[in-house]
Enzyme design. Sequence first.
Site, short mmCIF file in Angstrom:
data_model
loop_
_atom_site.label_atom_id
_atom_site.label_comp_id
_atom_site.label_asym_id
_atom_site.label_seq_id
_atom_site.Cartn_x
_atom_site.Cartn_y
_atom_site.Cartn_z
N LYS A 144 57.56 56.99 18.22
CA LYS A 144 56.31 56.27 18.51
C LYS A 144 55.30 56.47 17.37
O LYS A 144 54.69 55.53 16.88
CB LYS A 144 55.72 56.86 19.80
CG LYS A 144 55.32 55.84 20.82
CD LYS A 144 54.83 56.60 22.03
CE LYS A 144 54.39 55.69 23.13
NZ LYS A 144 53.84 56.43 24.25
N THR B 139 44.17 59.44 34.75
CA THR B 139 43.66 59.53 36.13
C THR B 139 44.16 60.84 36.72
O THR B 139 45.37 61.04 36.84
CB THR B 139 44.18 58.34 36.96
OG1 THR B 139 43.79 57.16 36.27
CG2 THR B 139 43.61 58.33 38.35
N PHE C 168 40.74 39.72 43.11
CA PHE C 168 41.75 40.51 43.83
C PHE C 168 42.00 40.01 45.24
O PHE C 168 42.26 40.78 46.16
CB PHE C 168 41.41 42.01 43.78
CG PHE C 168 41.78 42.59 42.44
CD1 PHE C 168 41.00 42.30 41.32
CD2 PHE C 168 42.92 43.34 42.27
CE1 PHE C 168 41.37 42.73 40.07
CE2 PHE C 168 43.29 43.80 41.02
CZ PHE C 168 42.51 43.49 39.91
N LEU C 169 41.91 38.70 45.40
CA LEU C 169 42.23 38.09 46.70
C LEU C 169 43.36 37.09 46.53
O LEU C 169 43.46 36.14 47.30
CB LEU C 169 40.99 37.41 47.27
CG LEU C 169 39.92 38.33 47.88
CD1 LEU C 169 38.77 37.52 48.44
CD2 LEU C 169 40.51 39.22 48.99
N ALA D 5 46.97 36.21 47.12
CA ALA D 5 48.11 36.69 47.91
C ALA D 5 49.39 36.54 47.11
O ALA D 5 49.48 35.71 46.21
CB ALA D 5 48.20 35.88 49.20
N CYS E 254 49.40 51.94 37.69
CA CYS E 254 48.23 52.58 38.30
C CYS E 254 48.15 52.46 39.81
O CYS E 254 48.17 53.48 40.51
CB CYS E 254 46.95 51.99 37.69
SG CYS E 254 46.72 52.50 36.00
C1 UDX Z 1 44.68 48.28 37.29
C2 UDX Z 1 43.13 48.25 37.39
O1 UDX Z 1 42.67 46.89 37.45
C3 UDX Z 1 42.49 48.98 36.23
O2 UDX Z 1 41.08 49.03 36.40
C4 UDX Z 1 43.06 50.40 36.17
O3 UDX Z 1 42.53 51.07 35.04
C5 UDX Z 1 44.58 50.38 36.10
O4 UDX Z 1 45.11 49.62 37.20
P1 UDX Z 1 46.54 46.96 35.90
O5 UDX Z 1 47.54 47.78 36.65
O6 UDX Z 1 46.70 46.79 34.44
O7 UDX Z 1 45.06 47.55 36.13
O8 UDX Z 1 46.60 45.49 36.53
P2 UDX Z 1 45.69 44.54 37.42
O9 UDX Z 1 45.40 43.31 36.66
O10 UDX Z 1 44.54 45.23 38.03
O11 UDX Z 1 46.74 44.13 38.57
C6 UDX Z 1 47.37 45.14 39.36
C7 UDX Z 1 48.39 44.53 40.27
O12 UDX Z 1 47.77 43.81 41.32
C8 UDX Z 1 49.35 43.53 39.61
O13 UDX Z 1 50.66 43.80 40.09
C9 UDX Z 1 48.87 42.18 40.08
O14 UDX Z 1 49.92 41.23 40.15
C10 UDX Z 1 48.36 42.53 41.47
N1 UDX Z 1 47.30 41.62 41.96
C11 UDX Z 1 46.10 41.56 41.35
C12 UDX Z 1 47.56 40.83 43.08
O15 UDX Z 1 48.64 40.88 43.68
N2 UDX Z 1 46.55 40.03 43.56
C13 UDX Z 1 45.32 39.96 42.98
O16 UDX Z 1 44.48 39.21 43.48
C14 UDX Z 1 45.10 40.74 41.83
#
Ligand code: UDX
Length: 439
Positions: free
Chosen positions: A35, A120, A246-247, A249, A257
């Site tokens: 890396k 985290t 984040f709504l 479905a 994370c």
């Molecule tokens: C997330 C947090 O957003 C971020 O703040 C933290 O630091 C790390 O975790 P990330 O895992 O990169 O970031 O992706 P994110 O875009 O948040 O989506 C997370 C998951 O949720 C994805 O699998 C996505 O498909 C899903 N998701 C997101 C949904 O199913 N529905 C939504 O409305 C939004």
Amino acid sequence: MIVTVVGTGYVGLVTGLAFAKLGHEVICIDKEESKIDALKRAQAPIFEPGLEELLKEQTTNGNIRFATSMSVPWSSDIAFIAVGTPSLSTGEADLTAVFEVVDELAQMLQRNSIIGTKSTVPVGTAHKIRMRLALLGRQDISVVSVPEFLREGSAIHDTFHPSRLVFGVRDQRSEQVLRELHAGLDAPIVVTENETAEMIKYASNAFLATKISFINEIANICDRVGADVATVSRAMGLDPRIGSSFLRAGLGYGGSCFPKDTKALVNIAGQADYDFLLLKAVVEVNQLQRLRPLSKLREWLGELRGKTVTLLGTAFKPGTDDVRESPALDLAQVLEADGVIVRFCDPVVRSLEGVFGDPIDVIADAYEALTDADAAVLVTEWNEFIELDWAHVADIMASPYIFDGRNVLDPRKMRTCGIVLSNIGMSAASQNLTGANQL
Ligand code: UDX
């Protein structure tokens, strides 16, 4: 300032590059030689939009350097720990790597330095690091908690435009150093004690995961009662108290994370003698949601054994090559156990290694992956999939059945193209449009 960042995963590498861009002198450290070799040649070890350009820019102007170890007494104003904190089988975060780094930093850092956690880490970790440093005779080192909120796929943008900066500190000098270090970023700053900073990160991720599992359950009910979840989400989101993000479905959340942090917070609560019922349900709903396509596939295909099902999307979300906790993996495992021949397809992920034993090739070309398939599930909403020539897809598949696991395919268009479509919670709207073409 001189900044050390240990760990060059998403968080560490992007953090290091951001501080370099802000004008600090940065040293990134990672045990993995391959890396570091790649990074020294300005090659990004991960797929992340804008990362390689930033890496080239900051390597060329000499603001960032890479090394495999801290072999000399280190002159650094602050050292961030950004190594992995994977889940143990109990859900608890494994802090082995964090404490290995603390031990190393304790030997290397000059007097009165600062150690900051970017990974985290469970609530109480800063306190444990302080106790460890005391054991090692390094009470002079301050410990700060600076959680990272970046998302994969938009990591660079998120780092330069954070919604907030959280500084968990115990002394004013550390706060001052953190303020200077982040000068140039325009964001509200929350200064608090370490435990609260650590909790802010978990609570934020858990809340977002809760929104997703909530809307997924609403979608599942919509399917049964003839309502349309996309319209429900849109209308709910217009209420500023709820918010529209984040709504969406779908097949649920994945990635490095949310799955890990939700389980860790359930564990943190449990260790404090508190049963976090709501979050436990969020985790369980998410697990079940990944397998939603199964009953529809059975309905369409009858006996699954010997059938070919294409999974469109292997990455846990578009814009990344990360397959950690991707819904595609759980779905594939269950399908394979039922005798299905699973084909993986993704525009960016090239192979699945260490997931199913032997490495598995991932097909880049969706048309190739769909040829003669008996059914397909859209798992990741890559534009490449949304924009396919669906009439052609209907021709080349053995039977033209698509389960849209992200509710991104237009039912009217799919019908015109001769595709039989299922989705999650949009059956009412789709039925009006597609009539008999909706399973
Ligand atoms: C997330 C947090 O957003 C971020 O703040 C933290 O630091 C790390 O975790 P990330 O895992 O990169 O970031 O992706 P994110 O875009 O948040 O989506 C997370 C998951 O949720 C994805 O699998 C996505 O498909 C899903 N998701 C997101 C949904 O199913 N529905 C939504 O409305 C939004």
